[in-house]
Design a protein around this motif. Structure first.
Motif, PDB file in Angstrom:
ATOM      1  N   GLN A   1      81.617   8.622  31.942  1.00  0.00           N
ATOM      2  CA  GLN A   1      82.332   7.344  31.812  1.00  0.00           C
ATOM      3  C   GLN A   1      82.765   7.120  30.370  1.00  0.00           C
ATOM      4  O   GLN A   1      83.875   6.659  30.102  1.00  0.00           O
ATOM      5  N   TYR A   2      81.864   7.449  29.475  1.00  0.00           N
ATOM      6  CA  TYR A   2      82.168   7.264  28.056  1.00  0.00           C
ATOM      7  C   TYR A   2      83.379   8.119  27.655  1.00  0.00           C
ATOM      8  O   TYR A   2      84.317   7.624  27.019  1.00  0.00           O
ATOM      9  N   LEU A   3      83.353   9.390  28.060  1.00  0.00           N
ATOM     10  CA  LEU A   3      84.469  10.293  27.709  1.00  0.00           C
ATOM     11  C   LEU A   3      85.782   9.795  28.315  1.00  0.00           C
ATOM     12  O   LEU A   3      86.816   9.799  27.646  1.00  0.00           O
ATOM     13  N   CYS A   4      85.710   9.357  29.578  1.00  0.00           N
ATOM     14  CA  CYS A   4      86.916   8.837  30.239  1.00  0.00           C
ATOM     15  C   CYS A   4      87.433   7.605  29.494  1.00  0.00           C
ATOM     16  O   CYS A   4      88.650   7.434  29.346  1.00  0.00           O
ATOM     17  N   GLY A   5      86.490   6.762  29.049  1.00  0.00           N
ATOM     18  CA  GLY A   5      86.880   5.575  28.284  1.00  0.00           C
ATOM     19  C   GLY A   5      87.602   5.956  27.008  1.00  0.00           C
ATOM     20  O   GLY A   5      88.643   5.380  26.668  1.00  0.00           O
TER      21      GLY A   5
ATOM     22  N   LYS B   1      75.019  17.957  25.794  1.00  0.00           N
ATOM     23  CA  LYS B   1      74.961  17.801  24.340  1.00  0.00           C
ATOM     24  C   LYS B   1      73.747  16.974  23.915  1.00  0.00           C
ATOM     25  O   LYS B   1      73.421  15.992  24.555  1.00  0.00           O
ATOM     26  N   GLU B   2      73.127  17.387  22.827  1.00  0.00           N
ATOM     27  CA  GLU B   2      71.978  16.634  22.310  1.00  0.00           C
ATOM     28  C   GLU B   2      72.415  15.756  21.156  1.00  0.00           C
ATOM     29  O   GLU B   2      73.155  16.200  20.280  1.00  0.00           O
TER      30      GLU B   2
ATOM     31  N   VAL C   1      92.447  17.836  24.087  1.00  0.00           N
ATOM     32  CA  VAL C   1      91.764  17.616  22.805  1.00  0.00           C
ATOM     33  C   VAL C   1      90.373  17.010  23.024  1.00  0.00           C
ATOM     34  O   VAL C   1      89.430  17.336  22.300  1.00  0.00           O
ATOM     35  N   VAL C   2      90.235  16.168  24.037  1.00  0.00           N
ATOM     36  CA  VAL C   2      88.911  15.607  24.366  1.00  0.00           C
ATOM     37  C   VAL C   2      87.977  16.745  24.792  1.00  0.00           C
ATOM     38  O   VAL C   2      86.834  16.828  24.355  1.00  0.00           O
ATOM     39  N   LEU C   3      88.508  17.649  25.623  1.00  0.00           N
ATOM     40  CA  LEU C   3      87.706  18.796  26.070  1.00  0.00           C
ATOM     41  C   LEU C   3      87.269  19.652  24.876  1.00  0.00           C
ATOM     42  O   LEU C   3      86.082  19.949  24.716  1.00  0.00           O
TER      43      LEU C   3
ATOM     44  N   MET D   1      88.935  16.893  32.046  1.00  0.00           N
ATOM     45  CA  MET D   1      87.943  15.831  31.854  1.00  0.00           C
ATOM     46  C   MET D   1      86.622  16.172  32.550  1.00  0.00           C
ATOM     47  O   MET D   1      85.555  15.854  32.046  1.00  0.00           O
ATOM     48  N   LEU D   2      86.725  16.827  33.696  1.00  0.00           N
ATOM     49  CA  LEU D   2      85.526  17.250  34.424  1.00  0.00           C
ATOM     50  C   LEU D   2      84.737  18.266  33.594  1.00  0.00           C
ATOM     51  O   LEU D   2      83.522  18.146  33.423  1.00  0.00           O
ATOM     52  N   LEU D   3      85.459  19.212  33.054  1.00  0.00           N
ATOM     53  CA  LEU D   3      84.850  20.253  32.222  1.00  0.00           C
ATOM     54  C   LEU D   3      84.236  19.621  30.960  1.00  0.00           C
ATOM     55  O   LEU D   3      83.107  19.955  30.562  1.00  0.00           O
ATOM     56  N   ALA D   4      84.971  18.693  30.369  1.00  0.00           N
ATOM     57  CA  ALA D   4      84.488  17.997  29.163  1.00  0.00           C
ATOM     58  C   ALA D   4      83.199  17.228  29.475  1.00  0.00           C
ATOM     59  O   ALA D   4      82.246  17.253  28.695  1.00  0.00           O
ATOM     60  N   SER D   5      83.156  16.577  30.654  1.00  0.00           N
ATOM     61  CA  SER D   5      81.965  15.795  31.037  1.00  0.00           C
ATOM     62  C   SER D   5      80.760  16.699  31.217  1.00  0.00           C
ATOM     63  O   SER D   5      79.651  16.352  30.817  1.00  0.00           O
TER      64      SER D   5
END
Lengths: 341, 256
Positions: free
Chosen positions: B96-100, B253-254, B153-155, B243-247
């Protein structure tokens, strides 16, 4: 008996052993055998941060994690909040796994030295976080006004955060942690950056929350804060929970101190295991023996009677938490000389 | 669920709008669009085409610059400043955060394109070029292309540094515009494995020429409505995939 072993014995006696964390209906948080190793650098060099930490926090309790820098306090909290993924161990919050994002609606968190968006004002920041909790507009406004007054930030609410001092950021950080009226409040070094007045205000606020039934998990290395707030204290040392200490039993656990008229012949430690013998002082020929419990006290007194050693006094001195903490860190308790009798 | 993503999107939009880089890039974009009015008299008889070509290309170029400069550092900034730590302890998933974040920057791009197209319209009127509805289609497809680049770029920013994310995105942009040529090259070379590899590259990397109708618009050629629908679907598929891959990457991620 060498000093290291004796120190451990006293620590075992003075402190309560860590409990086996079995979660009951009234428990908010259970952490079991948490292990975390960070891997850093090009060669992914392992850096153990937690080596099997276990504890339990019942509802309404203030549990403090006390430890020096790098002891694993922040890592423990980040594991609980699913910011860092533990290598092994279990974490349960409100009876469910800690990875469930829904449970975070009941948690408030203040990170150590919090950073927030410089481009927002204090009010805008709180509004943003309140939106993340899905609070309706009217509730948001009311709660934000309430909290700004509570943390004494009402006059600075419309200034951009980039212009805030460290203490002001800490206050606004505390306000965002309280937005959702959390059942579990996790505070990482909440007093950092605050002046003495600010520290007192935050301490008072946390006391009010405690009275209201909020469960608080806080980390700090400032002993007086812990003494003022905590119900129980877990001392972390090099990624291990060294001991858990119940503050309701006094400022620290008690032990018996037996003053003998002269240095006894023979080794007390051989007769009563777990005792610690110290010279009474340069002008006193006798010795002070620290005895961890009643059973061993009885055995020691019987042994003295058999030897005809004069017992001048038996009393139960209080050990300050600071002494216990320093003892746990291996920095000594203040009594310089240790001697095997 | 949606409220949390919306809150992050609104905050990202506010953050970007208050960012100096956004204004600097925007102003340069407007200057370039304006300069088409100065350049157009140099080409006798083709002033309208110059104004349209420079205007539409400027929108795409400066949109890309905003994506590269703002988008690539957006996530790293939050990680380094540790603002992310507080956000992710609230009831919001990492996805959700990434999508936002993605939506926030997309809305910013849309606003930027709207302002640029308004200036473009004024310049066209000043140069006595009649605006045609086809320009709207070009504007729409430029927005779709930038949206896709934004997702890329998000990915990239979930697993590499801002500089590398910007470089990877730029490479994707360039290869994306050449992917048809890559496919044709593989087919012309004759061997089966070369044709296969060029096909894989073609389907793996989005064909950004799908969104480039600037030439057609400038030269007054018609644009089929079905092309707009297909381009929209094409963009959506890649955005969802990225976006799926990015999520998935971001969930692992830590946040130390």
């Amino acid at each position: 008996m060498n000093q290291k072993v004796m120190t451990r014995n006293v620590a075992e006696a003075v402190l309560n052993p860590p409990e086996a964390p079995v979660m009951s209906g009234g428990d908010v948080l259970r952490v079991l055998n948490l292990v975390k190793t960070y891997r850093t650098g090009f060669w992914r060099k392992p850096q153990p941060a937690l080596k099997g930490v276990s504890f339990l926090v019942p509802r309404g309790e203030v549990f403090a994690l006390l430890g020096h820098n790098g002891a694993g306090k922040t890592t423990t909290m980040k594991c609980i909040l699913n910011l860092v993924h533990p290598d092994a161990g279990e974490i349960e919050i409100f009876g469910t796994g800690h990875r469930r994002w829904q449970s975070r609606a009941r948690i408030g968190y203040l990170p150590e030295a919090p950073y927030f968006y410089d481009h927002l004002t204090g009010r805008e920041l709180l509004d943003f976080y309140a939106r993340l909790f899905g609070m309706p507009r009217a509730d948001r406004q009311q709660r934000i006004t309430e909290l700004l007054a509570q943390v004494n930030m009402a006059d600075h609410a419309d200034i951009r955060l980039g212009k805030y001092s460290k203490g002001m950021l800490q206050r606004i950080g505390l306000a965002q942690a309280l937005l959702n009226r959390p059942e579990l409040l996790i505070l990482d070094e909440p007093m950092t950056g605050l002046d003495p007045l600010g520290r007192r205000e935050v301490r008072d606020l946390l006391t009010v929350l405690k009275r209201g039934g909020t469960t608080i998990l806080l980390s700090t290395h400032i002993v007086p804060d812990v003494e003022a707030l905590a119900d129980r204290v877990g001392i972390l040392k090099q990624g291990l929970l060294h001991s858990i200490h119940d503050m309701s039993r006094g400022s620290a656990a008690t032990y018996f101190e037996v003053t003998l008229g002269q240095m006894p012949h023979g080794a007390i430690a051989d007769v009563v295991r777990g005792c610690r013998c110290l010279p009474a002082g340069s002008r006193h020929p006798g010795a002070i023996v620290q005895v961890p419990d009643l059973d061993r006290l009885a055995r020691l007194l019987a042994w003295c009677s058999d030897l005809g050693a004069e017992v001048q006094a038996v009393h139960t001195p209080q050990t300050s938490l600071e002494e216990v903490f320093l003892e746990a860190l291996g920095a000594g308790s203040g009594r310089e000389a240790n001697k095997s009798c | 669920m949606l409220n949390q993503g919306k809150a992050v999107a609104m905050n990202t939009f506010r953050e970007t709008v208050r960012d100096r880089i956004f204004y600097i890039v925007g102003i340069f974009g407007l200057i370039l669009i304006g300069s088409s009015a100065v350049l157009s008299p140099l080409t006798i008889g083709a002033q309208g085409k110059i104004v349209a070509d420079v205007g539409l290309s400027s929108m795409s170029l400066f949109g890309l610059l905003v994506v590269l400069l703002v988008g690539s550092s957006m996530l790293r900034k939050e990680l380094e400043k540790r603002t992310l730590t507080t956000i992710l302890t609230k009831p919001i998933t990492r996805g959700q955060y990434l999508c936002g974040k993605f939506c926030g920057l997309t809305v910013t791009l849309l606003c930027m394109l709207l302002v640029m197209s308004l200036v473009f319209l004024v310049i066209m009127l000043v140069c006595r070029v009649t605006p045609h509805p086809r320009f709207l289609a070009a504007f729409y497809l430029t927005f779709l292309e930038l949206t896709l680049i934004n997702a890329a770029v998000v990915l990239f920013s979930t697993f590499v540094s801002p500089t590398l994310a910007a470089v990877f995105t730029l490479c994707l942009f360039v290869i994306g515009h050449l992917s048809e040529s890559v496919m044709n090259f593989g087919l012309v070379m004759g061997s089966a494995w070369q044709a296969q590899i060029s096909k894989i590259v073609y389907y793996l990397i989005p064909n950004l020429e799908v969104f480039n109708i600037r030439g057609a618009v400038v030269h007054g050629q018609p644009v089929a409505f079905s092309h707009l629908i297909l381009a929209t679907l094409y963009c959506l598929v890649y955005v969802l995939l990225f976006m799926l891959l990015a999520s998935v990457i971001f969930a692992r991620k830590e946040l130390r």
